[in-house]
Design a protein around this motif. Structure first.
Motif, PDB file in Angstrom:
ATOM      1  N   GLY A  78     -29.307  42.899   5.975  1.00  0.00           N
ATOM      2  CA  GLY A  78     -29.967  42.745   7.266  1.00  0.00           C
ATOM      3  C   GLY A  78     -31.344  42.128   7.138  1.00  0.00           C
ATOM      4  N   LEU A  79     -32.073  42.500   6.093  1.00  0.00           N
ATOM      5  CA  LEU A  79     -33.390  41.908   5.874  1.00  0.00           C
ATOM      6  C   LEU A  79     -33.267  40.427   5.542  1.00  0.00           C
ATOM      7  CD1 LEU A  79     -36.442  42.184   5.547  1.00  0.00           C
ATOM      8  CD2 LEU A  79     -36.058  42.923   3.178  1.00  0.00           C
ATOM      9  N   LEU A  80     -32.292  40.064   4.711  1.00  0.00           N
ATOM     10  CA  LEU A  80     -32.073  38.649   4.401  1.00  0.00           C
ATOM     11  C   LEU A  80     -31.761  37.865   5.672  1.00  0.00           C
ATOM     12  CD1 LEU A  80     -29.940  38.844   1.114  1.00  0.00           C
ATOM     13  CD2 LEU A  80     -32.386  38.359   1.327  1.00  0.00           C
ATOM     14  N   ASP A  81     -30.943  38.435   6.527  1.00  0.00           N
ATOM     15  CA  ASP A  81     -30.624  37.779   7.802  1.00  0.00           C
ATOM     16  C   ASP A  81     -31.894  37.581   8.621  1.00  0.00           C
ATOM     17  OD1 ASP A  81     -27.946  37.774   7.128  1.00  0.00           O
ATOM     18  OD2 ASP A  81     -27.460  39.550   8.319  1.00  0.00           O
ATOM     19  N   HIS A  82     -32.694  38.622   8.714  1.00  0.00           N
ATOM     20  CA  HIS A  82     -33.936  38.562   9.494  1.00  0.00           C
ATOM     21  C   HIS A  82     -34.870  37.482   8.974  1.00  0.00           C
ATOM     22  CE1 HIS A  82     -37.563  39.875  11.590  1.00  0.00           C
ATOM     23  NE2 HIS A  82     -38.174  39.945  10.411  1.00  0.00           N
ATOM     24  N   LEU A  83     -34.909  37.317   7.653  1.00  0.00           N
ATOM     25  CA  LEU A  83     -35.825  36.349   7.042  1.00  0.00           C
ATOM     26  C   LEU A  83     -35.220  34.960   6.917  1.00  0.00           C
ATOM     27  CD1 LEU A  83     -37.299  38.620   4.212  1.00  0.00           C
ATOM     28  CD2 LEU A  83     -38.363  38.015   6.394  1.00  0.00           C
ATOM     29  N   GLY A  84     -33.961  34.809   7.342  1.00  0.00           N
ATOM     30  CA  GLY A  84     -33.311  33.509   7.287  1.00  0.00           C
ATOM     31  C   GLY A  84     -32.956  33.064   5.883  1.00  0.00           C
ATOM     32  N   ILE A  85     -32.685  34.017   4.993  1.00  0.00           N
ATOM     33  CA  ILE A  85     -32.362  33.706   3.603  1.00  0.00           C
ATOM     34  C   ILE A  85     -30.852  33.786   3.410  1.00  0.00           C
ATOM     35  CG2 ILE A  85     -32.614  34.465   1.204  1.00  0.00           C
ATOM     36  CD1 ILE A  85     -35.383  35.564   2.044  1.00  0.00           C
ATOM     37  N   GLU A  86     -30.241  32.655   3.092  1.00  0.00           N
ATOM     38  CA  GLU A  86     -28.795  32.630   2.899  1.00  0.00           C
ATOM     39  C   GLU A  86     -28.399  33.070   1.500  1.00  0.00           C
ATOM     40  OE1 GLU A  86     -27.094  28.905   3.941  1.00  0.00           O
ATOM     41  OE2 GLU A  86     -27.857  28.951   6.016  1.00  0.00           O
ATOM     42  N   ARG A  87     -29.158  32.616   0.475  1.00  0.00           N
ATOM     43  CA  ARG A  87     -28.849  32.968  -0.911  1.00  0.00           C
ATOM     44  C   ARG A  87     -30.145  33.292  -1.635  1.00  0.00           C
ATOM     45  NH1 ARG A  87     -25.951  29.281  -4.576  1.00  0.00           N
ATOM     46  NH2 ARG A  87     -24.916  31.112  -5.439  1.00  0.00           N
ATOM     47  N   CYS A  88     -30.044  34.146  -2.640  1.00  0.00           N
ATOM     48  CA  CYS A  88     -31.241  34.553  -3.364  1.00  0.00           C
ATOM     49  C   CYS A  88     -30.875  34.938  -4.789  1.00  0.00           C
ATOM     50  CB  CYS A  88     -31.902  35.750  -2.668  1.00  0.00           C
ATOM     51  SG  CYS A  88     -30.905  37.268  -2.712  1.00  0.00           S
ATOM     52  N   VAL A  89     -31.890  35.008  -5.630  1.00  0.00           N
ATOM     53  CA  VAL A  89     -31.781  35.721  -6.895  1.00  0.00           C
ATOM     54  C   VAL A  89     -32.136  37.171  -6.587  1.00  0.00           C
ATOM     55  CG1 VAL A  89     -32.662  35.965  -9.230  1.00  0.00           C
ATOM     56  CG2 VAL A  89     -32.429  33.688  -8.215  1.00  0.00           C
ATOM     57  N   LEU A  90     -31.276  38.079  -7.001  1.00  0.00           N
ATOM     58  CA  LEU A  90     -31.434  39.483  -6.625  1.00  0.00           C
ATOM     59  C   LEU A  90     -31.585  40.341  -7.874  1.00  0.00           C
ATOM     60  CD1 LEU A  90     -31.392  41.600  -4.326  1.00  0.00           C
ATOM     61  CD2 LEU A  90     -28.906  41.694  -4.594  1.00  0.00           C
ATOM     62  N   GLY A  91     -32.672  41.100  -7.930  1.00  0.00           N
ATOM     63  CA  GLY A  91     -32.918  41.941  -9.091  1.00  0.00           C
ATOM     64  C   GLY A  91     -33.295  43.343  -8.688  1.00  0.00           C
ATOM     65  N   GLY A  92     -33.026  44.300  -9.567  1.00  0.00           N
ATOM     66  CA  GLY A  92     -33.393  45.676  -9.288  1.00  0.00           C
ATOM     67  C   GLY A  92     -33.561  46.474 -10.555  1.00  0.00           C
ATOM     68  N   LEU A  93     -34.369  47.528 -10.465  1.00  0.00           N
ATOM     69  CA  LEU A  93     -34.623  48.408 -11.593  1.00  0.00           C
ATOM     70  C   LEU A  93     -34.042  49.790 -11.322  1.00  0.00           C
ATOM     71  CD1 LEU A  93     -37.713  48.719 -13.792  1.00  0.00           C
ATOM     72  CD2 LEU A  93     -37.003  50.776 -12.559  1.00  0.00           C
ATOM     73  N   SER A  94     -33.332  50.333 -12.316  1.00  0.00           N
ATOM     74  CA  SER A  94     -32.771  51.681 -12.268  1.00  0.00           C
ATOM     75  C   SER A  94     -31.825  51.814 -11.064  1.00  0.00           C
ATOM     76  CB  SER A  94     -33.904  52.709 -12.241  1.00  0.00           C
ATOM     77  OG  SER A  94     -33.417  54.004 -12.481  1.00  0.00           O
ATOM     78  N   MET A  95     -32.099  52.711 -10.125  1.00  0.00           N
ATOM     79  CA  MET A  95     -31.272  52.791  -8.928  1.00  0.00           C
ATOM     80  C   MET A  95     -31.218  51.442  -8.226  1.00  0.00           C
ATOM     81  SD  MET A  95     -31.627  55.265  -5.553  1.00  0.00           S
ATOM     82  CE  MET A  95     -33.079  54.419  -4.890  1.00  0.00           C
ATOM     83  N   ALA A 117     -32.504  45.569 -14.474  1.00  0.00           N
ATOM     84  CA  ALA A 117     -33.573  46.132 -15.296  1.00  0.00           C
ATOM     85  C   ALA A 117     -33.387  47.639 -15.430  1.00  0.00           C
ATOM     86  CB  ALA A 117     -34.936  45.824 -14.687  1.00  0.00           C
ATOM     87  N   ASP A 118     -33.285  48.118 -16.667  1.00  0.00           N
ATOM     88  CA  ASP A 118     -33.281  49.553 -16.947  1.00  0.00           C
ATOM     89  C   ASP A 118     -32.325  50.301 -16.018  1.00  0.00           C
ATOM     90  OD1 ASP A 118     -35.883  50.115 -18.892  1.00  0.00           O
ATOM     91  OD2 ASP A 118     -36.064  48.333 -17.642  1.00  0.00           O
ATOM     92  N   THR A 119     -31.062  49.902 -16.081  1.00  0.00           N
ATOM     93  CA  THR A 119     -30.052  50.490 -15.209  1.00  0.00           C
ATOM     94  C   THR A 119     -28.754  50.641 -15.978  1.00  0.00           C
ATOM     95  OG1 THR A 119     -29.073  50.326 -12.989  1.00  0.00           O
ATOM     96  CG2 THR A 119     -29.229  48.277 -14.264  1.00  0.00           C
ATOM     97  N   PHE A 120     -27.747  51.220 -15.342  1.00  0.00           N
ATOM     98  CA  PHE A 120     -26.435  51.340 -15.973  1.00  0.00           C
ATOM     99  C   PHE A 120     -25.356  51.276 -14.905  1.00  0.00           C
ATOM    100  CE2 PHE A 120     -27.762  55.581 -14.957  1.00  0.00           C
ATOM    101  CZ  PHE A 120     -26.624  56.317 -14.683  1.00  0.00           C
ATOM    102  N   ALA A 121     -24.119  50.989 -15.333  1.00  0.00           N
ATOM    103  CA  ALA A 121     -23.081  50.598 -14.386  1.00  0.00           C
ATOM    104  C   ALA A 121     -22.023  51.662 -14.114  1.00  0.00           C
ATOM    105  CB  ALA A 121     -22.378  49.330 -14.897  1.00  0.00           C
ATOM    106  N   SER A 122     -21.909  52.650 -14.963  1.00  0.00           N
ATOM    107  CA  SER A 122     -20.801  53.596 -14.833  1.00  0.00           C
ATOM    108  C   SER A 122     -21.027  54.571 -13.689  1.00  0.00           C
ATOM    109  CB  SER A 122     -20.609  54.361 -16.138  1.00  0.00           C
ATOM    110  OG  SER A 122     -21.788  55.053 -16.475  1.00  0.00           O
ATOM    111  N   ALA A 123     -19.935  55.195 -13.236  1.00  0.00           N
ATOM    112  CA  ALA A 123     -20.019  56.234 -12.220  1.00  0.00           C
ATOM    113  C   ALA A 123     -20.676  57.478 -12.801  1.00  0.00           C
ATOM    114  CB  ALA A 123     -18.625  56.554 -11.695  1.00  0.00           C
ATOM    115  N   GLU A 124     -21.089  58.383 -11.948  1.00  0.00           N
ATOM    116  CA  GLU A 124     -21.736  59.610 -12.409  1.00  0.00           C
ATOM    117  C   GLU A 124     -20.723  60.566 -13.023  1.00  0.00           C
ATOM    118  OE1 GLU A 124     -24.375  60.826 -13.751  1.00  0.00           O
ATOM    119  OE2 GLU A 124     -25.538  60.285 -11.965  1.00  0.00           O
TER     120      GLU A 124
END
Length: 265
Positions: A78-95, A117-124
């Motif tokens: 929703g934020l991307l839509d609001h800002l008019g951004i169709e595509r982006c590089v998306l990054g995140g740390l931990s959660m 960054a400093d994250t993991f992929a498996s289920a809890e």
């Protein structure tokens, strides 16, 4: 700094610079200010850097109950839509890195590169679920202060605490300012997150995997697992850093991220 009303909440965010979009998603229990060294650097380097506060954190609305990772992902869309951004590089740390995985599951066509960054992929695990639910109840009962002081020396390395008290103060300030209701809702949602390991092997865009060498929450082995699963990925291990290498060693982190961004098609 801006804010947008999305669905039933208000989302606060930073929007700095111009050019291709780089969206950075903070971890728990932080806010968008954790990305200040990256927002400042890359907005001057020809990127439009977007750093939102997740629902329940920072200037965004705290929603009690349970916040699934999909809800965070929909807020970002929703934020991307609001800002008019169709595509982006998306990054995140931990959660934030797990939210990035959920975003790729839901709308891969909007993502041209990934940063984990400093994250993991498996289920809890069963024990992990119980621990997250118990922590959610503790935060609601006691507030954030005791927890924040307990975990500070795991969020950032003891060496960072000694050498850079400003960074330690910043991390502590973010954690203690987080509304307990928002933190608890995220913990419950994260306890029920899906397993993303299969998704990683289907990623078709370049990815950067970064981890602090001293990270006890998401050790180097977790980063290596992501790196081995994502077909087109590069791995950077940052020395003298724990769970927040972007704040502990910002120059090294920015150099790795900059080289990755420069190499994108």
């Amino acid at each position: 700094m801006g804010s947008v009303f999305h669905g039933d909440i208000t989302v606060g965010y930073e929007d700095e610079g111009s050019g291709e979009a780089l969206v950075l998603v903070h971890g728990h229990p932080f806010d968008r200010s954790m990305w200040h060294p990256q927002t400042e650097h890359f907005s001057r380097a020809g990127w439009r850097v977007i750093a939102p506060d997740l629902r329940g954190y920072g200037d965004s609305t705290a929603v009690p109950g349970t916040t699934p990772l999909a809800a965070f992902a929909r807020d970002l869309a929703g934020l991307l839509d609001h800002l008019g951004i169709e595509r982006c590089v998306l990054g995140g740390l931990s959660m934030g890195g797990q939210i990035v995985m959920e975003c790729y599951r839901l709308f891969p066509e909007r993502i041209r590169g990934l940063v984990f960054a400093d994250t993991f992929a498996s289920a809890e695990t069963a024990d992990g679920k119980a621990a997250r639910y118990a922590m959610a109840e503790r935060l609601l009962r006691e507030g954030m202060d005791g927890y924040a002081h307990e975990v500070l020396a795991k969020m950032i390395s003891p060496a960072t605490i000694a050498a850079r008290p400003d960074v330690a103060a910043h991390v502590l300030r973010m954690m203690t300012a987080t509304p307990p209701e928002g933190a608890a809702a995220a913990l419950r949602g994260r306890a029920e997150r899906p397993d993303y390991t299969g998704l990683l092997s289907r990623v078709t865009v370049p990815a950067l995997v970064v981890v602090g060498a001293e990270d006890a929450y998401t050790p180097v082995g977790d980063a290596l697992d992501i790196h081995e699963r994502v077909p087109d990925s590069r791995l950077t291990v940052i020395e003298q850093a724990a769970h927040m290498p972007n704040l502990e060693q910002p120059d090294t982190f920015n150099a790795a991220l900059g080289a990755f961004l420069d190499a994108l098609p």
